[in-house]
Design a protein around this motif. Structure first.
Motif, PDB file in Angstrom:
ATOM      1  N   ALA A  48       0.834  -1.206   0.000  1.00  0.00           N
ATOM      2  CA  ALA A  48       0.000   0.000   0.000  1.00  0.00           C
ATOM      3  C   ALA A  48       0.868   1.255   0.000  1.00  0.00           C
ATOM      4  CB  ALA A  48      -0.933   0.000   1.206  1.00  0.00           C
ATOM      5  N   LEU A  49       1.907   1.263   0.831  1.00  0.00           N
ATOM      6  CA  LEU A  49       2.803   2.418   0.898  1.00  0.00           C
ATOM      7  C   LEU A  49       3.502   2.657  -0.432  1.00  0.00           C
ATOM      8  CD1 LEU A  49       4.442   2.115   4.437  1.00  0.00           C
ATOM      9  CD2 LEU A  49       3.039   4.005   3.598  1.00  0.00           C
ATOM     10  N   ALA A  50       3.898   1.589  -1.081  1.00  0.00           N
ATOM     11  CA  ALA A  50       4.544   1.726  -2.395  1.00  0.00           C
ATOM     12  C   ALA A  50       3.582   2.363  -3.396  1.00  0.00           C
ATOM     13  CB  ALA A  50       5.000   0.357  -2.887  1.00  0.00           C
ATOM     14  N   GLU A  51       2.315   1.969  -3.339  1.00  0.00           N
ATOM     15  CA  GLU A  51       1.308   2.555  -4.230  1.00  0.00           C
ATOM     16  C   GLU A  51       1.093   4.033  -3.923  1.00  0.00           C
ATOM     17  OE1 GLU A  51      -3.474   2.097  -5.236  1.00  0.00           O
ATOM     18  OE2 GLU A  51      -2.439   0.542  -4.093  1.00  0.00           O
ATOM     19  N   PHE A  52       1.033   4.376  -2.624  1.00  0.00           N
ATOM     20  CA  PHE A  52       0.822   5.768  -2.231  1.00  0.00           C
ATOM     21  C   PHE A  52       1.996   6.641  -2.679  1.00  0.00           C
ATOM     22  CE2 PHE A  52      -1.610   3.841   1.587  1.00  0.00           C
ATOM     23  CZ  PHE A  52      -2.726   3.630   0.796  1.00  0.00           C
ATOM     24  N   LYS A  53       3.207   6.114  -2.545  1.00  0.00           N
ATOM     25  CA  LYS A  53       4.385   6.870  -3.000  1.00  0.00           C
ATOM     26  C   LYS A  53       4.356   7.097  -4.502  1.00  0.00           C
ATOM     27  CE  LYS A  53       8.089   6.330   0.356  1.00  0.00           C
ATOM     28  NZ  LYS A  53       9.524   5.992   0.541  1.00  0.00           N
ATOM     29  N   GLU A  54       3.909   6.104  -5.234  1.00  0.00           N
ATOM     30  CA  GLU A  54       3.811   6.224  -6.687  1.00  0.00           C
ATOM     31  C   GLU A  54       2.879   7.371  -7.073  1.00  0.00           C
ATOM     32  OE1 GLU A  54       5.005   4.746  -9.391  1.00  0.00           O
ATOM     33  OE2 GLU A  54       5.985   2.896  -8.749  1.00  0.00           O
ATOM     34  N   ILE A  55       1.766   7.477  -6.360  1.00  0.00           N
ATOM     35  CA  ILE A  55       0.776   8.518  -6.666  1.00  0.00           C
ATOM     36  C   ILE A  55       1.365   9.906  -6.443  1.00  0.00           C
ATOM     37  CG2 ILE A  55      -1.401   9.534  -5.877  1.00  0.00           C
ATOM     38  CD1 ILE A  55      -2.339   6.613  -5.321  1.00  0.00           C
ATOM     39  N   ILE A  56       2.055  10.091  -5.319  1.00  0.00           N
ATOM     40  CA  ILE A  56       2.612  11.412  -5.002  1.00  0.00           C
ATOM     41  C   ILE A  56       3.813  11.710  -5.889  1.00  0.00           C
ATOM     42  CG2 ILE A  56       3.807  12.711  -3.172  1.00  0.00           C
ATOM     43  CD1 ILE A  56       1.673  10.957  -1.365  1.00  0.00           C
ATOM     44  N   ALA A  57       4.622  10.697  -6.166  1.00  0.00           N
ATOM     45  CA  ALA A  57       5.769  10.893  -7.060  1.00  0.00           C
ATOM     46  C   ALA A  57       5.306  11.299  -8.454  1.00  0.00           C
ATOM     47  CB  ALA A  57       6.600   9.611  -7.134  1.00  0.00           C
ATOM     48  N   LYS A  58       4.235  10.675  -8.935  1.00  0.00           N
ATOM     49  CA  LYS A  58       3.705  11.010 -10.264  1.00  0.00           C
ATOM     50  C   LYS A  58       3.265  12.468 -10.320  1.00  0.00           C
ATOM     51  CE  LYS A  58       0.211   9.586 -13.656  1.00  0.00           C
ATOM     52  NZ  LYS A  58      -0.949   8.676 -13.911  1.00  0.00           N
ATOM     53  N   ALA A  59       2.648  12.957  -9.238  1.00  0.00           N
ATOM     54  CA  ALA A  59       2.183  14.350  -9.209  1.00  0.00           C
ATOM     55  C   ALA A  59       3.340  15.336  -9.283  1.00  0.00           C
ATOM     56  CB  ALA A  59       1.359  14.591  -7.944  1.00  0.00           C
ATOM     57  N   LEU A  60       4.489  14.951  -8.745  1.00  0.00           N
ATOM     58  CA  LEU A  60       5.660  15.834  -8.725  1.00  0.00           C
ATOM     59  C   LEU A  60       6.672  15.495  -9.813  1.00  0.00           C
ATOM     60  CD1 LEU A  60       6.289  16.023  -4.861  1.00  0.00           C
ATOM     61  CD2 LEU A  60       5.524  17.895  -6.342  1.00  0.00           C
ATOM     62  N   HIS A  61       6.401  14.447 -10.597  1.00  0.00           N
ATOM     63  CA  HIS A  61       7.320  13.988 -11.643  1.00  0.00           C
ATOM     64  C   HIS A  61       8.666  13.574 -11.049  1.00  0.00           C
ATOM     65  CE1 HIS A  61       4.631  15.310 -14.931  1.00  0.00           C
ATOM     66  NE2 HIS A  61       4.327  16.289 -14.110  1.00  0.00           N
ATOM     67  N   SER A  62       8.595  12.890  -9.923  1.00  0.00           N
ATOM     68  CA  SER A  62       9.808  12.406  -9.265  1.00  0.00           C
ATOM     69  C   SER A  62       9.840  10.889  -9.282  1.00  0.00           C
ATOM     70  CB  SER A  62       9.858  12.897  -7.813  1.00  0.00           C
ATOM     71  OG  SER A  62       8.959  12.163  -6.998  1.00  0.00           O
ATOM     72  N   LEU A  63      10.911  10.311  -8.779  1.00  0.00           N
ATOM     73  CA  LEU A  63      10.985   8.880  -8.561  1.00  0.00           C
ATOM     74  C   LEU A  63      10.321   8.551  -7.226  1.00  0.00           C
ATOM     75  CD1 LEU A  63      14.734   8.331  -9.545  1.00  0.00           C
ATOM     76  CD2 LEU A  63      12.716   7.870 -10.967  1.00  0.00           C
ATOM     77  N   PRO A  64       9.661   7.409  -7.100  1.00  0.00           N
ATOM     78  CA  PRO A  64       9.033   7.061  -5.820  1.00  0.00           C
ATOM     79  C   PRO A  64      10.022   7.053  -4.647  1.00  0.00           C
ATOM     80  CG  PRO A  64       8.224   5.614  -7.550  1.00  0.00           C
ATOM     81  CD  PRO A  64       9.352   6.416  -8.148  1.00  0.00           C
ATOM     82  N   GLU A  65      11.246   6.589  -4.910  1.00  0.00           N
ATOM     83  CA  GLU A  65      12.233   6.531  -3.823  1.00  0.00           C
ATOM     84  C   GLU A  65      12.716   7.914  -3.390  1.00  0.00           C
ATOM     85  OE1 GLU A  65      14.492   5.154  -7.650  1.00  0.00           O
ATOM     86  OE2 GLU A  65      12.464   5.028  -6.805  1.00  0.00           O
ATOM     87  N   GLU A  66      12.356   8.952  -4.144  1.00  0.00           N
ATOM     88  CA  GLU A  66      12.719  10.318  -3.759  1.00  0.00           C
ATOM     89  C   GLU A  66      11.662  10.961  -2.853  1.00  0.00           C
ATOM     90  OE1 GLU A  66      15.295  11.978  -7.537  1.00  0.00           O
ATOM     91  OE2 GLU A  66      13.131  11.734  -7.842  1.00  0.00           O
ATOM     92  N   ILE A  67      10.557  10.258  -2.591  1.00  0.00           N
ATOM     93  CA  ILE A  67       9.477  10.775  -1.760  1.00  0.00           C
ATOM     94  C   ILE A  67       9.582  10.203  -0.351  1.00  0.00           C
ATOM     95  CG2 ILE A  67       6.972  10.852  -1.435  1.00  0.00           C
ATOM     96  CD1 ILE A  67       8.006  12.557  -3.768  1.00  0.00           C
TER      97      ILE A  67
END
Length: 397
Positions: A48-67
């Protein structure tokens, strides 16, 4: 219209979206587990956390591991700024910030000064805009950090981030750059790759998400010293427990906001333009604080109403079921005129009479009509009682 409260202080916090509350419920009631390995509950939370990070990373155009999740924007700012300085203090002792930046940045600047750093404070123009030329002039061989607020929280001015990037990249040594995006996130397009920042903070409760959760972007390869020590449950930068339910709500708010960001921006721009037009056509002796048009964020209208105190207006609007903000000394922290307006060259009277309306997707033109109608009545009443207004009005007659 006065059967429900009209809320126009969305700069401070926003109402929770009903869909966000629904998204959080399972993590409050059933899936309350922390992440872990080898067991189904922990692994389900990991996914679930990985999915949530993906959503926020996509909004900022970042990598998930950068969130990195934090318990809010303020803590994200502190983790970034103190982390950058702790890891890189040997590379320079000079910091740059502006006089109109968000309090998180200015209070950290004051803290760094006490730690022996030198801080340069850039001055804005009359619209709250801080030019890249001033940044370029302030850079020294020992400059290590530049702090900036993308959208001014008082008057809505959008700072020239692209120009800042050019100046930072042209410097002959590495200058770390942190941006507070609290008032920009969900109100304009943000691409951390294009921005060029090393760290950037956002907050959930500014976009109809839950209070108490935010995120920090840390560019891959950027080193931060550890600010908070303890067991890692959710994130290594903010150790200890973080609410999975709040993170789920944050992700849902981001999903809703960015599903059609242009439509959200367009609606807020239409509302704020409508509000400004109504104010200027209805109330005499009113002045817009900050820029007009595209240099201003889509949801912020700040005006000064001459001859009367913003505090009185705010309280009388409140009695009519309307929530707004003011720059009046009595309503501000430290009992001082608003520091942003004063830095822009406004006087005490203009600051005391300032009103800030910040709108959300839940506001309507009908609410604006009612608010301006009541504000006009209140303004007329208070001006009848104002010796300053009466003296000037009688002199003109």
């Amino acid at each position: 219209m006065n059967n429900h409260r009209i809320y126009m202080d969305n700069c401070v916090t926003t109402p929770l979206a009903p869909e966000v509350l629904e998204a959080m419920k399972p993590y409050f009631l059933e899936k309350f587990w922390f992440p872990g390995t080898f067991i189904s509950t922990g692994e389900e939370t990991n996914a679930a956390l990985a999915e949530f990070k993906e959503i926020i990373a996509k909004a900022l155009h970042s990598l998930p591991e950068e969130i990195h999740f934090t318990s809010g924007g303020t803590l994200a700012n502190n983790i970034a700024l103190k982390g950058l300085m702790g890891a890189n203090a040997n590379k320079g002792r000079h910091i740059i910030v502006s006089l109109v930046d968000y309090p998180d940045l200015l209070t950290n600047a004051a803290y760094f000064e006490k730690q022996g750093f030198e801080v340069s404070y850039l001055e804005p123009d009359s619209e709250g805009w801080v030019s890249a030329d001033k940044l370029k002039e302030a850079i020294r061989p020992d400059t290590i950090l530049f702090m900036s607020t993308i959208v001014n929280h008082v008057v809505g001015t959008i700072q020239p981030m692209e120009d800042y990037k050019k100046v930072i990249e042209a410097a002959d040594h590495k200058i770390f750059w942190h941006a507070d995006a609290g008032q920009a996130f969900g109100k304009m397009h943000l691409d951390v790759q294009d921005l060029g920042v090393d760290t950037l903070s956002v907050s959930a409760h500014k976009i109809h998400g839950p209070q108490g959760i935010g995120a920090l972007f840390v560019k891959k390869g950027t080193k931060l010293s550890q600010l908070i020590h303890g067991v890692t449950r959710v994130d290594q930068l903010q150790t200890g427990g973080l609410s999975i339910a709040l993170i789920a709500g944050f992700a849902k708010a981001v999903e809703m906001t960015f599903n059609d960001l242009d439509a959200n921006i367009s609606y807020l721009r239409e509302l704020s333009d409508y509000l400004l037009g109504k104010l200027e056509s209805t109330i005499p002796d009113i002045e817009l604080n900050g820029p007009r048009g595209d240099k201003r964020v889509c949801h912020n209208i700040n005006v000064s109403i001459s001859y009367i105190e913003g505090e009185s207006i705010t309280m009388m609007l409140d009695l009519n079921g309307i929530t707004v903000a003011t720059g009046s000394a009595c309503a501000s922290q430290g009992l001082k005129p608003n520091y942003v307006l004063m830095a822009m060259g406004k006087n005490h009277v203009q600051s005391h009479g300032s009103m800030k309306f910040t709108l959300s997707r839940y506001n309507t033109k009908e609410e604006i009509d009612y608010t301006v109608e009541k504000l006009a009545e209140i303004t007329a009443t208070l001006r009848e009682r104002s010796p300053l207004y009466q003296a000037i009005h009688n002199k003109e007659r």
